[in-house]
Motif scaffolding. Structure first.
Motif, PDB file in Angstrom:
ATOM      1  N   UNK A  90     -20.395  -6.434  20.887  1.00  8.10           N
ATOM      2  CA  UNK A  90     -21.093  -6.251  19.614  1.00  8.10           C
ATOM      3  C   UNK A  90     -21.808  -7.545  19.244  1.00  8.10           C
ATOM      4  N   UNK A  91     -22.952  -7.412  18.579  1.00  8.54           N
ATOM      5  CA  UNK A  91     -23.703  -8.605  18.174  1.00  8.54           C
ATOM      6  C   UNK A  91     -23.115  -9.253  16.924  1.00  8.54           C
ATOM      7  N   UNK A  92     -22.283  -8.516  16.203  1.00  5.99           N
ATOM      8  CA  UNK A  92     -21.564  -9.063  15.048  1.00  5.99           C
ATOM      9  C   UNK A  92     -20.200  -8.390  14.991  1.00  5.99           C
ATOM     10  N   UNK A  93     -19.342  -8.912  14.185  1.00  7.09           N
ATOM     11  CA  UNK A  93     -17.988  -8.367  14.087  1.00  7.09           C
ATOM     12  C   UNK A  93     -18.047  -6.922  13.594  1.00  7.09           C
ATOM     13  N   UNK A  94     -17.517  -5.954  14.339  1.00 11.17           N
ATOM     14  CA  UNK A  94     -17.600  -4.544  13.936  1.00 11.17           C
ATOM     15  C   UNK A  94     -16.570  -4.153  12.870  1.00 11.17           C
ATOM     16  N   UNK A  95     -15.627  -5.032  12.553  1.00 11.66           N
ATOM     17  CA  UNK A  95     -14.599  -4.698  11.561  1.00 11.66           C
ATOM     18  C   UNK A  95     -15.108  -5.048  10.170  1.00 11.66           C
ATOM     19  N   UNK A  96     -15.132  -4.051   9.291  1.00  9.48           N
ATOM     20  CA  UNK A  96     -15.596  -4.245   7.924  1.00  9.48           C
ATOM     21  C   UNK A  96     -14.442  -4.668   7.017  1.00  9.48           C
ATOM     22  N   UNK A  97     -13.292  -3.982   7.137  1.00  9.42           N
ATOM     23  CA  UNK A  97     -12.122  -4.271   6.305  1.00  9.42           C
ATOM     24  C   UNK A  97     -10.854  -4.105   7.119  1.00  9.42           C
ATOM     25  N   UNK A  98      -9.847  -4.831   6.699  1.00  5.74           N
ATOM     26  CA  UNK A  98      -8.511  -4.653   7.250  1.00  5.74           C
ATOM     27  C   UNK A  98      -7.589  -4.357   6.079  1.00  5.74           C
ATOM     28  N   UNK A  99      -6.853  -3.255   6.169  1.00  9.15           N
ATOM     29  CA  UNK A  99      -5.900  -2.876   5.128  1.00  9.15           C
ATOM     30  C   UNK A  99      -4.495  -3.091   5.681  1.00  9.15           C
ATOM     31  N   UNK A 100      -3.734  -3.907   4.999  1.00  8.14           N
ATOM     32  CA  UNK A 100      -2.367  -4.210   5.394  1.00  8.14           C
ATOM     33  C   UNK A 100      -1.441  -3.672   4.315  1.00  8.14           C
ATOM     34  N   UNK A 101      -0.463  -2.839   4.702  1.00 10.72           N
ATOM     35  CA  UNK A 101       0.434  -2.195   3.740  1.00 10.72           C
ATOM     36  C   UNK A 101       1.874  -2.625   3.978  1.00 10.72           C
ATOM     37  N   UNK A 102       2.544  -3.018   2.908  1.00 15.06           N
ATOM     38  CA  UNK A 102       3.987  -3.264   2.929  1.00 15.06           C
ATOM     39  C   UNK A 102       4.631  -2.057   2.246  1.00 15.06           C
ATOM     40  N   UNK A 121       9.523  -6.908  -5.194  1.00 18.64           N
ATOM     41  CA  UNK A 121       8.685  -6.403  -4.115  1.00 18.64           C
ATOM     42  C   UNK A 121       8.017  -7.569  -3.391  1.00 18.64           C
ATOM     43  N   UNK A 122       8.786  -8.232  -2.553  1.00 19.74           N
ATOM     44  CA  UNK A 122       8.263  -9.311  -1.727  1.00 19.74           C
ATOM     45  C   UNK A 122       7.786  -8.686  -0.414  1.00 19.74           C
ATOM     46  N   UNK A 123       6.494  -8.730  -0.138  1.00 22.64           N
ATOM     47  CA  UNK A 123       5.980  -8.063   1.062  1.00 22.64           C
ATOM     48  C   UNK A 123       6.652  -8.528   2.358  1.00 22.64           C
ATOM     49  N   UNK A 124       7.092  -9.772   2.416  1.00 24.03           N
ATOM     50  CA  UNK A 124       7.732 -10.266   3.630  1.00 24.03           C
ATOM     51  C   UNK A 124       9.074  -9.589   3.886  1.00 24.03           C
ATOM     52  N   UNK A 125       9.670  -8.999   2.852  1.00 29.35           N
ATOM     53  CA  UNK A 125      10.949  -8.312   3.006  1.00 29.35           C
ATOM     54  C   UNK A 125      10.813  -6.799   3.079  1.00 29.35           C
ATOM     55  N   UNK A 126       9.588  -6.295   3.158  1.00 22.36           N
ATOM     56  CA  UNK A 126       9.380  -4.846   3.247  1.00 22.36           C
ATOM     57  C   UNK A 126       9.902  -4.346   4.593  1.00 22.36           C
ATOM     58  N   UNK A 127      10.618  -3.208   4.591  1.00 20.11           N
ATOM     59  CA  UNK A 127      11.157  -2.699   5.851  1.00 20.11           C
ATOM     60  C   UNK A 127      10.109  -2.089   6.777  1.00 20.11           C
ATOM     61  N   UNK A 128       8.960  -1.697   6.260  1.00 19.26           N
ATOM     62  CA  UNK A 128       7.910  -1.106   7.091  1.00 19.26           C
ATOM     63  C   UNK A 128       6.567  -1.730   6.739  1.00 19.26           C
ATOM     64  N   UNK A 129       5.766  -1.886   7.768  1.00 17.96           N
ATOM     65  CA  UNK A 129       4.405  -2.391   7.614  1.00 17.96           C
ATOM     66  C   UNK A 129       3.447  -1.450   8.337  1.00 17.96           C
ATOM     67  N   UNK A 130       2.244  -1.373   7.859  1.00 18.39           N
ATOM     68  CA  UNK A 130       1.202  -0.647   8.582  1.00 18.39           C
ATOM     69  C   UNK A 130      -0.112  -1.392   8.396  1.00 18.39           C
ATOM     70  N   UNK A 131      -0.990  -1.198   9.346  1.00 21.30           N
ATOM     71  CA  UNK A 131      -2.302  -1.846   9.290  1.00 21.30           C
ATOM     72  C   UNK A 131      -3.357  -0.821   9.687  1.00 21.30           C
ATOM     73  N   UNK A 132      -4.514  -0.931   9.050  1.00 22.38           N
ATOM     74  CA  UNK A 132      -5.614  -0.012   9.330  1.00 22.38           C
ATOM     75  C   UNK A 132      -6.899  -0.813   9.279  1.00 22.38           C
TER      76      UNK A 132
END
Length: 146
Positions: A90-102, A121-132
């Motif tokens: 790609x001529x530029x970064x194709x990623x527009x946004x990154x969504x990180x969920x705790x 609600x400390x995100x570092x202690x969340x039992x599950x994470x997801x990214x999109x």
């Protein structure tokens, strides 16, 4: 966005999901939302047990890459680059946004504190994470034809 449901003693109450552009201060934390939930049950002869809670905090990273996107020919590193001189990618970064969920899929109101001054609600202690990732609609691709 919030949604909830209360079931017990042959009664089911569903709370619809809403999206507010400006959040009232008393709804910006869990204790305020629990007070709203209980106020909706005041007219019902039900004494709810501990309330189960599921929570998700979403962080959205936009314009996250500030460096120039490398564009150039591939290189094999062994000096035989004559066949690898075509630009690819790609001529530029194709990623527009990154969504990180705790995500906290199951809590009770007694296991977490979230009010105006403190939050459990400390995100570092969340039992599950997801990214999109959300990609650009038409990123400039090398070696492509429209």
């Amino acid at each position: 966005m919030f949604s909830g449901q209360c079931e017990g003693c042959g009664l089911r109450t569903c709370f619809e999901m809403i999206h507010l552009r400006h959040i009232p201060p008393h709804f910006s934390h869990l204790s305020g939302l629990l007070n709203l939930f209980r106020s909706k049950l005041n007219g019902v002869n039900v004494n709810p047990p501990d309330i189960n809670i599921a929570a998700r905090l979403t962080y959205c990273l936009r314009h996250w890459n500030v460096e120039d996107w490398p564009v150039g020919p591939l290189s094999s590193g062994d000096g035989s680059d004559c066949f690898l001189s075509l630009p690819v990618g790609a001529s530029s970064d194709p990623i527009q946004e990154i969504h990180l969920c705790a995500v906290w899929p199951l809590l009770t109101e007694l296991t977490v504190t979230d009010n105006e001054t403190n939050s459990g609600f400390d995100p570092f202690n969340a039992p599950k994470w997801s990214i999109r990732t959300q990609l650009l609609d038409n990123p400039g691709l090398l070696l492509s034809k429209d």
